[in-house]
Design a protein around this motif. Structure first.
Motif, PDB file in Angstrom:
ATOM      1  N   ALA A  14      82.219   9.511  16.924  1.00 25.17           N
ATOM      2  CA  ALA A  14      82.492   8.246  16.655  1.00 25.17           C
ATOM      3  C   ALA A  14      81.457   7.241  16.440  1.00 25.17           C
ATOM      4  CB  ALA A  14      83.554   7.412  17.958  1.00 25.17           C
ATOM      5  N   GLY A  15      81.324   6.817  15.356  1.00 26.63           N
ATOM      6  CA  GLY A  15      80.723   4.973  14.693  1.00 26.63           C
ATOM      7  C   GLY A  15      80.969   4.490  15.969  1.00 26.63           C
ATOM      8  N   MET A  16      80.089   4.165  16.519  1.00 29.66           N
ATOM      9  CA  MET A  16      80.901   1.713  16.899  1.00 29.66           C
ATOM     10  C   MET A  16      79.487   1.882  16.609  1.00 29.66           C
ATOM     11  SD  MET A  16      81.798   2.978  19.617  1.00 29.66           S
ATOM     12  CE  MET A  16      82.135   1.733  20.616  1.00 29.66           C
ATOM     13  N   CYS A  17      78.480   1.289  15.528  1.00 31.07           N
ATOM     14  CA  CYS A  17      77.232  -0.092  15.640  1.00 31.07           C
ATOM     15  C   CYS A  17      76.743   0.516  14.664  1.00 31.07           C
ATOM     16  CB  CYS A  17      76.901  -1.307  16.612  1.00 31.07           C
ATOM     17  SG  CYS A  17      75.970   0.424  17.548  1.00 31.07           S
ATOM     18  N   GLY A  32      68.281   8.391  23.830  1.00 33.08           N
ATOM     19  CA  GLY A  32      67.542   8.054  25.490  1.00 33.08           C
ATOM     20  C   GLY A  32      69.215   7.345  26.065  1.00 33.08           C
ATOM     21  N   HIS A  33      69.872   7.000  25.769  1.00 34.61           N
ATOM     22  CA  HIS A  33      71.182   6.636  26.341  1.00 34.61           C
ATOM     23  C   HIS A  33      72.077   8.360  26.558  1.00 34.61           C
ATOM     24  CE1 HIS A  33      70.304   2.855  25.411  1.00 34.61           C
ATOM     25  NE2 HIS A  33      70.417   3.215  24.343  1.00 34.61           N
ATOM     26  N   GLU A  34      72.458   7.878  27.853  1.00 36.95           N
ATOM     27  CA  GLU A  34      74.020   8.721  28.351  1.00 36.95           C
ATOM     28  C   GLU A  34      75.358   8.009  28.155  1.00 36.95           C
ATOM     29  OE1 GLU A  34      72.456  11.434  29.538  1.00 36.95           O
ATOM     30  OE2 GLU A  34      70.867  10.845  29.524  1.00 36.95           O
ATOM     31  N   GLY A  35      75.503   7.204  27.628  1.00 35.95           N
ATOM     32  CA  GLY A  35      76.934   6.840  27.527  1.00 35.95           C
ATOM     33  C   GLY A  35      76.557   6.187  26.257  1.00 35.95           C
ATOM     34  N   PRO A  36      78.181   5.848  25.307  1.00 35.55           N
ATOM     35  CA  PRO A  36      78.132   5.067  23.917  1.00 35.55           C
ATOM     36  C   PRO A  36      77.370   3.678  23.972  1.00 35.55           C
ATOM     37  CG  PRO A  36      80.048   5.407  25.311  1.00 35.55           C
ATOM     38  CD  PRO A  36      78.824   6.042  26.254  1.00 35.55           C
ATOM     39  N   VAL A  37      76.723   4.338  22.565  1.00 35.57           N
ATOM     40  CA  VAL A  37      76.498   3.172  21.647  1.00 35.57           C
ATOM     41  C   VAL A  37      76.545   1.751  21.681  1.00 35.57           C
ATOM     42  CG1 VAL A  37      73.799   2.083  20.818  1.00 35.57           C
ATOM     43  CG2 VAL A  37      74.287   4.202  21.636  1.00 35.57           C
ATOM     44  N   TYR A  38      76.187   0.740  21.781  1.00 39.97           N
ATOM     45  CA  TYR A  38      77.648  -0.686  22.124  1.00 39.97           C
ATOM     46  C   TYR A  38      77.109  -1.398  20.544  1.00 39.97           C
ATOM     47  CZ  TYR A  38      80.895   0.534  25.511  1.00 39.97           C
ATOM     48  OH  TYR A  38      82.396   1.278  26.639  1.00 39.97           O
ATOM     49  N   LYS A  39      75.613  -1.210  20.299  1.00 43.51           N
ATOM     50  CA  LYS A  39      75.339  -2.106  20.157  1.00 43.51           C
ATOM     51  C   LYS A  39      73.562  -2.140  19.143  1.00 43.51           C
ATOM     52  CE  LYS A  39      77.917  -6.136  18.528  1.00 43.51           C
ATOM     53  NZ  LYS A  39      79.609  -5.279  18.901  1.00 43.51           N
ATOM     54  N   VAL A  40      73.216  -2.141  18.161  1.00 37.75           N
ATOM     55  CA  VAL A  40      71.753  -1.803  18.206  1.00 37.75           C
ATOM     56  C   VAL A  40      71.552  -3.223  17.018  1.00 37.75           C
ATOM     57  CG1 VAL A  40      71.702   0.841  18.007  1.00 37.75           C
ATOM     58  CG2 VAL A  40      72.882  -0.822  16.338  1.00 37.75           C
ATOM     59  N   ALA A  41      70.305  -3.802  17.850  1.00 34.48           N
ATOM     60  CA  ALA A  41      70.228  -4.717  16.518  1.00 34.48           C
ATOM     61  C   ALA A  41      68.226  -4.877  16.386  1.00 34.48           C
ATOM     62  CB  ALA A  41      69.906  -6.430  17.683  1.00 34.48           C
ATOM     63  N   LEU A  65      61.109   1.071  26.047  1.00 32.77           N
ATOM     64  CA  LEU A  65      60.532  -0.214  27.576  1.00 32.77           C
ATOM     65  C   LEU A  65      62.565   0.477  27.858  1.00 32.77           C
ATOM     66  CD1 LEU A  65      58.899  -3.622  27.490  1.00 32.77           C
ATOM     67  CD2 LEU A  65      58.423  -1.593  28.881  1.00 32.77           C
ATOM     68  N   THR A  66      62.620   0.463  29.361  1.00 35.15           N
ATOM     69  CA  THR A  66      64.059   0.262  29.888  1.00 35.15           C
ATOM     70  C   THR A  66      64.710  -0.746  30.375  1.00 35.15           C
ATOM     71  OG1 THR A  66      63.740   3.105  29.538  1.00 35.15           O
ATOM     72  CG2 THR A  66      65.384   2.082  30.503  1.00 35.15           C
ATOM     73  N   PHE A  67      65.236  -1.670  30.200  1.00 36.19           N
ATOM     74  CA  PHE A  67      65.711  -2.766  30.853  1.00 36.19           C
ATOM     75  C   PHE A  67      67.170  -2.031  32.091  1.00 36.19           C
ATOM     76  CE2 PHE A  67      63.747  -4.663  26.903  1.00 36.19           C
ATOM     77  CZ  PHE A  67      62.742  -4.900  27.537  1.00 36.19           C
ATOM     78  N   THR A  68      66.969  -2.551  33.072  1.00 32.83           N
ATOM     79  CA  THR A  68      68.381  -2.680  33.422  1.00 32.83           C
ATOM     80  C   THR A  68      68.315  -3.286  34.680  1.00 32.83           C
ATOM     81  OG1 THR A  68      68.774  -0.338  33.065  1.00 32.83           O
ATOM     82  CG2 THR A  68      69.835  -1.071  34.923  1.00 32.83           C
ATOM     83  N   SER A  69      68.884  -4.658  34.763  1.00 39.98           N
ATOM     84  CA  SER A  69      69.188  -5.277  36.146  1.00 39.98           C
ATOM     85  C   SER A  69      70.514  -5.474  36.636  1.00 39.98           C
ATOM     86  CB  SER A  69      69.497  -6.471  35.691  1.00 39.98           C
ATOM     87  OG  SER A  69      69.968  -6.703  34.602  1.00 39.98           O
ATOM     88  N   VAL A  70      71.625  -5.082  36.491  1.00 34.89           N
ATOM     89  CA  VAL A  70      72.779  -4.656  37.208  1.00 34.89           C
ATOM     90  C   VAL A  70      73.426  -3.506  36.668  1.00 34.89           C
ATOM     91  CG1 VAL A  70      73.731  -7.488  37.498  1.00 34.89           C
ATOM     92  CG2 VAL A  70      74.138  -5.963  35.876  1.00 34.89           C
ATOM     93  N   THR A  71      74.207  -3.280  37.339  1.00 35.83           N
ATOM     94  CA  THR A  71      74.900  -1.778  37.287  1.00 35.83           C
ATOM     95  C   THR A  71      76.361  -2.068  37.128  1.00 35.83           C
ATOM     96  OG1 THR A  71      75.561  -1.503  39.927  1.00 35.83           O
ATOM     97  CG2 THR A  71      73.978  -0.011  39.316  1.00 35.83           C
ATOM     98  N   ALA A  72      76.472  -2.161  35.320  1.00 40.50           N
ATOM     99  CA  ALA A  72      78.030  -2.184  34.652  1.00 40.50           C
ATOM    100  C   ALA A  72      76.954  -2.304  33.467  1.00 40.50           C
ATOM    101  CB  ALA A  72      77.990  -4.201  34.971  1.00 40.50           C
ATOM    102  N   PHE A  73      78.518  -2.630  32.553  1.00 39.78           N
ATOM    103  CA  PHE A  73      77.969  -2.230  30.923  1.00 39.78           C
ATOM    104  C   PHE A  73      77.488  -2.963  30.421  1.00 39.78           C
ATOM    105  CE2 PHE A  73      82.421   0.952  30.411  1.00 39.78           C
ATOM    106  CZ  PHE A  73      81.466   1.784  31.763  1.00 39.78           C
ATOM    107  N   VAL A  74      76.588  -2.784  29.602  1.00 41.15           N
ATOM    108  CA  VAL A  74      76.197  -3.899  28.477  1.00 41.15           C
ATOM    109  C   VAL A  74      76.898  -3.657  26.913  1.00 41.15           C
ATOM    110  CG1 VAL A  74      74.066  -4.954  27.866  1.00 41.15           C
ATOM    111  CG2 VAL A  74      73.845  -3.510  29.782  1.00 41.15           C
ATOM    112  N   HIS A  75      77.831  -4.506  26.914  1.00 42.82           N
ATOM    113  CA  HIS A  75      78.989  -4.859  26.029  1.00 42.82           C
ATOM    114  C   HIS A  75      77.551  -5.320  24.633  1.00 42.82           C
ATOM    115  CE1 HIS A  75      82.420  -3.658  27.939  1.00 42.82           C
ATOM    116  NE2 HIS A  75      81.810  -4.307  28.900  1.00 42.82           N
ATOM    117  N   ASP A  76      77.300  -6.502  25.045  1.00 43.00           N
ATOM    118  CA  ASP A  76      76.684  -6.961  23.925  1.00 43.00           C
ATOM    119  C   ASP A  76      75.505  -7.657  23.754  1.00 43.00           C
ATOM    120  OD1 ASP A  76      76.434  -8.109  20.619  1.00 43.00           O
ATOM    121  OD2 ASP A  76      77.849  -9.646  20.924  1.00 43.00           O
ATOM    122  N   ILE A  77      74.207  -7.610  22.743  1.00 45.65           N
ATOM    123  CA  ILE A  77      72.802  -7.694  22.732  1.00 45.65           C
ATOM    124  C   ILE A  77      72.606  -8.024  21.262  1.00 45.65           C
ATOM    125  CG2 ILE A  77      71.565  -6.151  24.367  1.00 45.65           C
ATOM    126  CD1 ILE A  77      70.911  -4.648  21.603  1.00 45.65           C
TER     127      ILE A  77
END
Length: 559
Positions: A389-392, A429-438, A468-480
């Motif tokens: 499935a394509g996401m973005c 590099g991701h372990e889950g669905p990629v929601y956005k690329v920019a 680089l990897t940016f992680t601040s909270v344990t939650a889904f990142v929906h948009d960038i």
């Protein structure tokens, strides 16, 4: 009458021998208490503003109406009327009021039946002139209500109404201001805890119609930067609600200018650049529709329901892209690109009907597992492979022939629209669905990606591992989104918070992180095209317009 009859009977029986007058004591019935409940009497004050014209002229019209209707229209009558008007002008009366009273008398002369009056009032309420006047009045009211917020958005001075006060009130206000200044000066000795840049909410695009829906996507109009398209769908409720695509204007933040209702939830929206009045809408059922925002009708101009190549899965993203394909060399043609959950990347052609062709099909890759000792090698991929499935997706800002595509597997493909070899590179590099690329709009070899694995990755086009990897909270990142004014600043939304990252300041912590939606979860973001503001959509159906703090713009050497 009864008492009179009784008296007559008594007088008639006085001479009878059977009548004897005696005093008799009668017992009165016992008193009973009876409770009565009634509504409380409400008192309301009502007022009406009248002018001297209202006091004088309606009486004159009612008195002069029969006389004027009886008078024959003769030249003498006309001269007498003009003479009367001159006398009134000499006596100090206002000639326009006299003329209007005569006009009112003439218009009130023909009597109408109740049916004709209802038809006349209905025609007035449905007339285009009244609708236009109401729109103008609504614009004036909205401008008065939201003037301070709109002025901050436009970066123009805020109009402050002068307040007329007496000398005593001025003295009291001065004393209050002195007390406030003293109170403010006391805690200023130590720095406030958690001080830093903050977001300021200006207003929210919301109404009763969007309540209960979730904001799925947002897009600015390419020509009119004050026109915003928002797509709504339903996440939580089991009851299948219809989707909405609304066009909001900066002139009225309380009600959308256009409302397009869809049978399924809207997952993607985008405005055309070549034809700015066309709005493309993608739904969760795979339907692609094109609406004309100039029309007030709810029907789509073009629809993919009749297409044989329509999508079988949700259209997660669509975008109008200009590519070289015109009749002459260098001529660019705008096409509508879509990516869907059925694993297809398509381009749509707007002709007499809406039809598409596949740009690429995303195949599902096998997970790399170590072969156990004694285990035989499995057979290669079958002739029919399952599609991912394509996401973005996002097209390169300079070369529109190259684009990135994120999948549900967590892979990112760098692809080309032309040529035999479509996939130019794969980024894992991701372990889950990629929601956005920019893509970065300034440094065009860098791009960002966000995923359900709680992380944001920064990539270079030539490197297949993240920089680089940016992680601040344990939650889904929906948009960038990258900030339009800087190559080192980007914004991201997870379920509860919005984060502003400045790579020139820190690569470990965001420079700003705040909860921007206390009622629901954040789902999408968008930078304002003509203001220093950030738009945040949430799962409650509202789009908040937030004022960004002043962030330092890096130099070209840092870029």
């Amino acid at each position: 009458e009864r008492n009179k009859i009784y008296t007559e009977i008594c007088e008639a029986k006085i001479d009878s021998e059977y009548f004897e007058e005696k005093i008799v004591q009668t017992f009165s019935g016992a008193a009973k208490t009876k409770e009565v409940q009634c509504e409380t009497i409400t008192v309301a004050e009502k007022g009406l503003m009248v002018t001297p014209w209202d006091l004088d002229n309606p009486l004159d019209v009612s008195e002069t109406e029969p006389a004027e209707t009886e008078k024959p229209e003769t030249p003498a009558g006309k001269s007498s009327t003009s003479a009367t008007a001159e006398e009134q002008g000499q006596a100090g009366a206002v000639p326009p009021a006299t003329a209007s009273s005569i006009t009112l008398a003439e218009s009130a002369a023909p009597a109408r039946s109740p049916e004709e009056q209802e038809c006349h009032s209905g025609a007035i309420l449905t007339s285009a002139k009244l609708q236009q006047d109401l729109v103008v009045m609504e614009r004036i009211l909205m401008e008065n209500i939201f003037q301070p917020k709109l002025a901050v958005y436009r970066q123009i001075p805020v109009l402050i109404e002068p307040v007329v006060t007496s000398d005593a009130e001025v003295e009291e206000e001065e004393e209050d201001e002195e007390e406030k200044q003293e109170e403010a000066a006391e805690p200023a000795e130590g720095p406030a805890e958690g001080a830093g840049p903050r977001l300021e909410l200006l207003w929210s695009y919301r109404c009763d119609l969007t309540r209960g829906h979730s904001v799925s996507s947002m897009a600015w109009n390419k020509v009119n930067p004050d026109l915003l398209a928002v797509g709504y769908r339903e996440f939580v409720s089991r009851d299948k609600k219809k989707g909405l695509a609304c066009c909001w204007s900066l002139k009225n933040p309380m009600w959308p200018e256009r409302i397009f209702r869809c049978e399924d939830g809207v997952t993607a929206v985008d405005f055309s650049l070549a034809r700015p009045h066309l709005l493309a809408v993608g739904t969760a059922s795979g339907r692609v529709a094109v609406y004309d925002v100039r029309s007030r009708q709810d029907t789509a101009l073009l629809d993919s329901s009749a297409s044989l190549n329509k999508h079988k899965g949700p259209v997660w993203q669509l975008k109008w892209v200009e590519q070289e394909g015109g009749a002459t060399a260098g001529d660019k043609e705008e096409r509508l690109m879509c990516i869907s959950g059925d694993g297809r990347m398509t381009q749509w052609f707007i002709q007499q009907r809406l039809d598409c062709s596949d740009v690429m099909q995303i195949k599902r890759t096998e997970s790399e597992k170590k072969k156990l000792p004694g285990e035989r090698e499995r057979k290669s991929e079958g002739p029919i492979s399952q599609q991912a499935a394509g996401m973005c997706f996002d097209f390169h800002p300079k070369d529109t022939d190259i684009f990135l595509a994120g999948t549900e597997e967590g892979h990112i493909y760098c692809c080309s629209c032309s040529g035999k070899e479509q996939i130019l590179g794969t980024y894992r590099g991701h372990e889950g669905p990629v929601y956005k690329v920019a893509w970065n709009p300034t440094s065009t070899d860098m791009f960002l990606s966000c995923s359900a694995d709680w992380s944001i990755l920064l990539w270079h086009r030539d490197s297949h591992t993240p920089l680089l990897t940016f992680t601040s909270v344990t939650a889904f990142v929906h948009d960038i989104k990258w900030a339009p004014q800087s190559a080192l600043i980007f914004a991201a939304v997870n379920e509860k918070r919005v984060e502003i990252w400045d790579l020139s300041v820190s690569i470990f912590d965001p420079v700003l992180s705040c909860a921007a939606s206390p009622e629901g979860n954040l789902s999408s973001l968008l930078f304002a095209s003509n203001a220093e503001c950030l738009l945040l959509g949430d799962s409650c159906g509202q789009v908040g317009v937030w004022l960004l703090p002043s962030l330092a713009v890096p130099s070209s050497d840092q870029v």
